[in-house]
Design a protein around this motif. Sequence first.
Motif, PDB file in Angstrom:
ATOM      1  N   GLY A   1       0.801  -1.210   0.000  1.00 53.42           N
ATOM      2  CA  GLY A   1       0.000   0.000   0.000  1.00 53.42           C
ATOM      3  C   GLY A   1       0.838   1.267   0.000  1.00 53.42           C
ATOM      4  N   VAL A   2       2.158   1.098   0.081  1.00 52.69           N
ATOM      5  CA  VAL A   2       3.061   2.256   0.174  1.00 52.69           C
ATOM      6  C   VAL A   2       3.911   2.420  -1.076  1.00 52.69           C
ATOM      7  N   VAL A   3       4.582   1.341  -1.504  1.00 50.51           N
ATOM      8  CA  VAL A   3       5.601   1.464  -2.548  1.00 50.51           C
ATOM      9  C   VAL A   3       5.251   0.649  -3.780  1.00 50.51           C
ATOM     10  N   ASP A   4       5.242   1.312  -4.915  1.00 51.21           N
ATOM     11  CA  ASP A   4       5.304   0.679  -6.223  1.00 51.21           C
ATOM     12  C   ASP A   4       6.433   1.360  -6.990  1.00 51.21           C
ATOM     13  N   PRO A   5       6.778   0.935  -8.194  1.00 51.36           N
ATOM     14  CA  PRO A   5       7.910   1.567  -8.876  1.00 51.36           C
ATOM     15  C   PRO A   5       7.775   3.068  -9.053  1.00 51.36           C
ATOM     16  N   ALA A   6       6.594   3.550  -9.382  1.00 55.17           N
ATOM     17  CA  ALA A   6       6.416   4.996  -9.575  1.00 55.17           C
ATOM     18  C   ALA A   6       6.665   5.753  -8.274  1.00 55.17           C
ATOM     19  N   PHE A   7       6.147   5.225  -7.170  1.00 58.40           N
ATOM     20  CA  PHE A   7       6.364   5.848  -5.864  1.00 58.40           C
ATOM     21  C   PHE A   7       7.850   5.848  -5.529  1.00 58.40           C
ATOM     22  N   ALA A   8       8.531   4.735  -5.805  1.00 59.01           N
ATOM     23  CA  ALA A   8       9.959   4.633  -5.507  1.00 59.01           C
ATOM     24  C   ALA A   8      10.755   5.692  -6.267  1.00 59.01           C
TER      25      ALA A   8
END
Length: 391
Positions: free
Chosen positions: A60-67
């Motif tokens: 719910g926190v990190v996906d590639p775009a968020f990273a």
Amino acid sequence: MEIEIGRGKTARQAYGFDDIAIVPSRRTRDPRDVNIGWEFTFKGRDYTFELPVLASAMDGVVDPAFAITLGKLGGLAVLNLEGIQTRYADPAPHLDAIASFSREEATRRMQEIYAAEDVKPELVKQRVAEIKAGGVLAAASLTPQNVERFIGPALEGGLDILIIQGTVVSAEHVSSYDKPLDLNAFIASLDIPVIVGGCCSYQGALHLMRTGAVGVLVGVGPGHACTSRRVLGIGVPQCTAVADAAAARMRHLDETGVYCHVIADGGMRTGGDLAKAIACGADSVMIGSPLAAAAEAPGRGYHWGMATFHPDLPRGTRVFAGQKGTLEEILTGPAHENDGTLNLCGGLRTSMATCGYENLKAFQKAEVMVAPALQTEGKFLQQSQGVGMGR
């Protein structure tokens, strides 16, 4: 000081973030002169971050775009390589579904989603490569049970930093059924830095430091979505856990000449909590739910832990973090709330400046005090009205 629990059993008093306060020193400092950067060196290479913040390896926190977004802001996001992102080529419908579940059905339905597909090596490689394509360092998490299986595809994708992570990770796992992971040998075999955890004791931290890890995650059960403390009855309040790990770090440094970083993992909600973690001895912090409230987070305002979907004994729950603002607003402001949940790094910087410390290493020496009245003294109106510190 030990307290007698009963005849034949004593226990130490332990403290969490709400139990302590940082004491200002004789000096104050201009916040613009304060450096909150975090850095470490591995095999001659310097890893430098403008913000001492790691995003938890939670779906719910990190996906590639968020990273990529967090990396460009100066932090480090850790992708869960055993979660939604590596089970499904298109995770979006499943994230939508998780956000739509009622409270009563959430855990059972999430178990079904995670059990329906296995982790796919090709997606492990692809997700890491997507982060690398964004021009930032790629960090990702694997459990001790699966790290040997999936480290190959992760390295092929360009993994820069590996986190070996579980509720509790030990350097001396014992099993009559499976061959335990030899952390010492495995870490030594890699050409990338490894962070390992969690732990919450002096001895646990010290033994993990001796594996060759560049950092240890400190925290068992403090996360806002974690239920391990109730399900398993284990854990140590974070301020005590971090201080104990910091003591282990000094012993390890004396023994080896190697500085192993202490990363406070979980239990923090405000800039003041980040400041207390550093003042207790942490070099950086790992947070989940505060970042799950970012507009860029993939959880649609929801947050859940890595063990929430365990098939036999789930030790987490789905919680609603809401959407407080952009990731930049949550980390570096500007803040439009007065409860400390926005501009977390601004709160840390101002706390350091107010107490007169120029960098994180210096701030670790700050005086702290047991202060049970810190959250309530003079705050009756805020609490009765549900504003500020009364939220």
